[in-house]
Design a protein around this motif. Structure first.
Motif, short mmCIF file in Angstrom:
data_model
loop_
_atom_site.label_atom_id
_atom_site.label_comp_id
_atom_site.label_asym_id
_atom_site.label_seq_id
_atom_site.Cartn_x
_atom_site.Cartn_y
_atom_site.Cartn_z
N SER A 145 -3.65 5.17 2.79
CA SER A 145 -3.76 5.80 1.48
C SER A 145 -2.44 6.45 1.10
CB SER A 145 -4.89 6.85 1.49
OG SER A 145 -4.60 7.88 2.43
N ALA A 146 -2.35 6.88 -0.13
CA ALA A 146 -1.18 7.58 -0.63
C ALA A 146 -1.64 8.72 -1.52
CB ALA A 146 -0.27 6.63 -1.41
N LEU A 155 3.54 8.37 -15.84
CA LEU A 155 2.99 7.27 -15.05
C LEU A 155 3.48 7.35 -13.61
CD1 LEU A 155 5.47 4.83 -14.95
CD2 LEU A 155 4.97 5.02 -17.37
N ASN A 156 2.72 6.70 -12.75
CA ASN A 156 3.06 6.55 -11.33
C ASN A 156 2.74 5.13 -10.91
OD1 ASN A 156 2.80 9.22 -8.84
ND2 ASN A 156 4.19 9.04 -10.58
N TRP A 157 3.47 4.66 -9.88
CA TRP A 157 3.22 3.33 -9.32
C TRP A 157 3.05 3.44 -7.81
CZ3 TRP A 157 8.15 2.99 -12.31
CH2 TRP A 157 7.93 2.57 -13.62
N VAL A 158 2.05 2.78 -7.30
CA VAL A 158 1.83 2.73 -5.85
C VAL A 158 1.79 1.26 -5.45
CG1 VAL A 158 0.34 3.36 -3.94
CG2 VAL A 158 0.47 4.86 -5.94
N ARG A 159 2.71 0.86 -4.61
CA ARG A 159 2.68 -0.52 -4.11
C ARG A 159 1.53 -0.65 -3.12
NH1 ARG A 159 7.62 -4.29 -1.73
NH2 ARG A 159 6.32 -6.17 -1.44
N ILE A 160 0.75 -1.69 -3.27
CA ILE A 160 -0.41 -1.94 -2.42
C ILE A 160 -0.23 -3.28 -1.71
CG2 ILE A 160 -2.03 -0.48 -3.69
CD1 ILE A 160 -2.89 -2.87 -5.32
N PRO A 161 -0.96 -3.52 -0.63
CA PRO A 161 -0.71 -4.71 0.18
C PRO A 161 -0.91 -6.03 -0.58
CG PRO A 161 -2.01 -3.12 1.40
CD PRO A 161 -1.95 -2.62 0.00
N GLU A 162 0.02 -6.98 -0.33
CA GLU A 162 -0.11 -8.33 -0.85
C GLU A 162 -0.58 -9.26 0.27
OE1 GLU A 162 3.27 -7.17 -0.71
OE2 GLU A 162 3.57 -6.34 -2.73
N TYR A 167 -9.84 -6.46 -0.93
CA TYR A 167 -10.11 -5.12 -0.42
C TYR A 167 -10.43 -4.19 -1.57
CZ TYR A 167 -5.09 -4.49 -1.46
OH TYR A 167 -3.85 -4.46 -2.06
N GLY A 168 -10.94 -3.04 -1.23
CA GLY A 168 -11.30 -2.05 -2.24
C GLY A 168 -10.26 -0.97 -2.36
N ILE A 169 -10.19 -0.36 -3.54
CA ILE A 169 -9.24 0.71 -3.80
C ILE A 169 -9.98 1.84 -4.50
CG2 ILE A 169 -6.97 1.30 -4.71
CD1 ILE A 169 -6.49 -1.71 -5.16
N THR A 170 -9.88 3.03 -3.96
CA THR A 170 -10.53 4.20 -4.55
C THR A 170 -9.48 5.18 -5.06
OG1 THR A 170 -12.50 4.02 -3.16
CG2 THR A 170 -12.06 6.16 -4.15
N LEU A 171 -9.57 5.53 -6.33
CA LEU A 171 -8.70 6.53 -6.93
C LEU A 171 -9.49 7.82 -7.10
CD1 LEU A 171 -6.14 7.48 -8.48
CD2 LEU A 171 -7.20 6.53 -10.55
N ALA A 238 -2.72 15.95 -9.45
CA ALA A 238 -2.64 15.27 -8.16
C ALA A 238 -3.73 14.22 -8.02
CB ALA A 238 -2.74 16.29 -7.03
N TYR A 239 -3.43 13.20 -7.22
CA TYR A 239 -4.38 12.11 -6.97
C TYR A 239 -4.20 11.60 -5.55
CZ TYR A 239 -0.43 8.90 -7.33
OH TYR A 239 0.77 8.25 -7.11
N THR A 240 -5.21 10.91 -5.07
CA THR A 240 -5.09 10.11 -3.86
C THR A 240 -5.56 8.70 -4.19
OG1 THR A 240 -7.30 10.74 -3.07
CG2 THR A 240 -5.44 12.05 -2.28
N LEU A 241 -4.91 7.73 -3.58
CA LEU A 241 -5.28 6.33 -3.74
C LEU A 241 -5.51 5.77 -2.34
CD1 LEU A 241 -5.38 4.26 -6.23
CD2 LEU A 241 -3.32 3.30 -5.17
N ALA A 242 -6.72 5.32 -2.07
CA ALA A 242 -7.09 4.86 -0.74
C ALA A 242 -7.54 3.42 -0.77
CB ALA A 242 -8.20 5.75 -0.15
N THR A 243 -7.10 2.64 0.20
CA THR A 243 -7.52 1.25 0.32
C THR A 243 -8.47 1.11 1.50
OG1 THR A 243 -5.61 0.71 1.72
CG2 THR A 243 -5.37 0.37 -0.66
N ALA A 244 -9.40 0.17 1.41
CA ALA A 244 -10.35 -0.07 2.49
C ALA A 244 -10.76 -1.53 2.47
CB ALA A 244 -11.58 0.83 2.35
N GLN A 245 -10.83 -2.12 3.64
CA GLN A 245 -11.21 -3.53 3.71
C GLN A 245 -12.61 -3.75 3.15
OE1 GLN A 245 -8.69 -5.61 5.17
NE2 GLN A 245 -9.78 -7.04 3.86
N GLU A 246 -13.50 -2.88 3.53
CA GLU A 246 -14.86 -2.91 2.99
C GLU A 246 -15.19 -1.50 2.53
OE1 GLU A 246 -17.65 -4.53 5.70
OE2 GLU A 246 -16.69 -6.48 5.82
N PRO A 247 -14.88 -1.18 1.30
CA PRO A 247 -15.10 0.20 0.85
C PRO A 247 -16.57 0.58 0.95
CG PRO A 247 -14.74 -1.25 -1.01
CD PRO A 247 -14.45 -2.05 0.22
N PRO A 248 -16.86 1.77 1.41
CA PRO A 248 -18.26 2.19 1.49
C PRO A 248 -18.88 2.22 0.11
CG PRO A 248 -16.79 4.05 1.79
CD PRO A 248 -15.94 2.84 1.82
#
Length: 361
Positions: A145-146, A155-162, A167-171, A238-248
């Protein structure tokens, strides 16, 4: 205003390109609040207006003319004025800012699979002069996460996996203010595949984008813009951005309800059903009324019901409504239940709610 004046120099003296010397602005700073100099914000005005035509009467210049006229006459503040000017063209500041945030990050000239409003005519020149704008944060592996913060109208940019599959992404808006809009953008090299998050998130809220497909992306970036209200204070939300293979999956709960019965007819008793977060998919759950020992009687005190609650993508709140029947009999307060079952796309955290019929006789 000064950033707009610098935009005008670029519009009138298009071949000079002196404005390249001001690239890049501090993208985390709001349009109406800046640090050492306002001049670099000309590129933001360029991104907001270029789609309507450059050097063309009634085109992008008309947007800026409308903006300046509203401000000079004290008919609107800067933010309201540019929003009104863009609305005259059938769009809005929030939508245009988000499209610009995509265009200026990837810097593709217009053509092929790259089209307005997510391309820039002189993108190649900007990149040659100053390189690509850098991301604010990088998530290298799914499961990481970031966390960041940026001002409103910024604006903000977050590079995420290619090439990491789906996968899921939660903001999550981890602040008390601001309003974040987000999209996961896959640049395939021939065009964009854009996956908007299902919901804008205010303070304390979160939203989940399910199954972002990162395969085939030369570059993948989560693009965030802050649409929160602006004012005298320079708020960084402030924010958090989290990635998950199988988001709950989100969880749901139904709340208790009560209503005072009438002497005749019926009254509606509303049971709120809440999801913990929004998703990009439709979620359903079955519900049914149940009697309890010594409690209200079906068809005498309330109308028994069973059915399905449907949450559309982005939706987090629905209601189950049960009809309570009136009478003139003196009795104690009476109870029944509404029970949730068979969820699809979510789990049940609290699936039973008490309905209390308050006697009025």
């Amino acid at each position: 205003i000064e950033g707009g004046a610098t935009w005008m120099e670029d519009e009138v003296f298009d071949g000079a390109n002196d404005n390249y010397n001001y690239l890049w602005p501090q993208f985390h700073e709001g349009m109406d609040s800046y640090g050492a100099t306002p001049y670099p914000t000309w590129i933001t005005f360029r991104g907001l207006t270029e789609r309507f035509g450059t050097g063309t009467p009634g085109g992008g210049e008309q947007v800026m003319e409308d903006f300046w006229e509203l401000v000079s006459r004290n008919q609107a503040n800067n933010r309201t004025a540019i929003n009104m000017a863009l609305r005259n063209k059938g769009t809005s500041l929030s939508g245009s800012l988000h499209a610009y945030a995509i265009a200026v990050k990837f810097l593709h000239p217009c053509g092929g699979g790259y089209a307005y409003p997510r391309c820039l005519e002189e993108a190649a020149g900007y990149e040659d002069a100053r390189g690509l704008p850098t991301v604010d944060w990088t998530i290298g592996t799914v499961g990481e996460s970031a966390a960041g913060a940026f001002e409103r109208l910024a604006l903000n940019w977050v590079r995420i996996p290619e090439d990491a599959g789906a996968y899921g992404i939660t903001l999550t808006n981890s602040d008390t203010g601001g309003r974040f809009r987000a999209s996961a953008v896959c640049d395939t090299g021939t065009g964009f595949e854009i996956s908007p998050f299902p919901q804008k998130v205010k303070g304390g809220q979160s939203t989940t984008l399910l199954d972002f497909d990162s395969d085939g992306c030369l570059s993948a970036v989560a693009v965030l813009t802050n649409e929160g209200p602006t004012g005298a204070a320079r708020n960084r939300d402030a924010y958090t951005l989290a990635t998950a293979q199988e988001p709950p999956p989100p969880s749901m709960r139904i709340a208790d309800a009560n209503v005072t019965e009438g002497n005749a007819g019926s009254k509606a008793m509303a049971f709120p059903v809440q999801l913990s977060s929004s998703t990009s998919e439709t979620i359903t759950v079955a519900y049914a009324t149940q009697t309890v020992s010594g409690g209200a009687k079906a068809r005498l005190d309330f109308v028994p019901e069973r059915g399905t609650v449907v949450f559309s993508p982005g939706d987090t709140a629905e209601t189950v409504t049960i009809a309570v029947l009136g009478d003139t009999v003196h009795e104690e307060n009476e109870r029944f239940k509404v029970v949730l079952s068979s969820p699809s796309g979510a789990t049940i955290a609290d699936g039973s709610a008490a309905g209390v019929i308050i006697d009025n006789d």
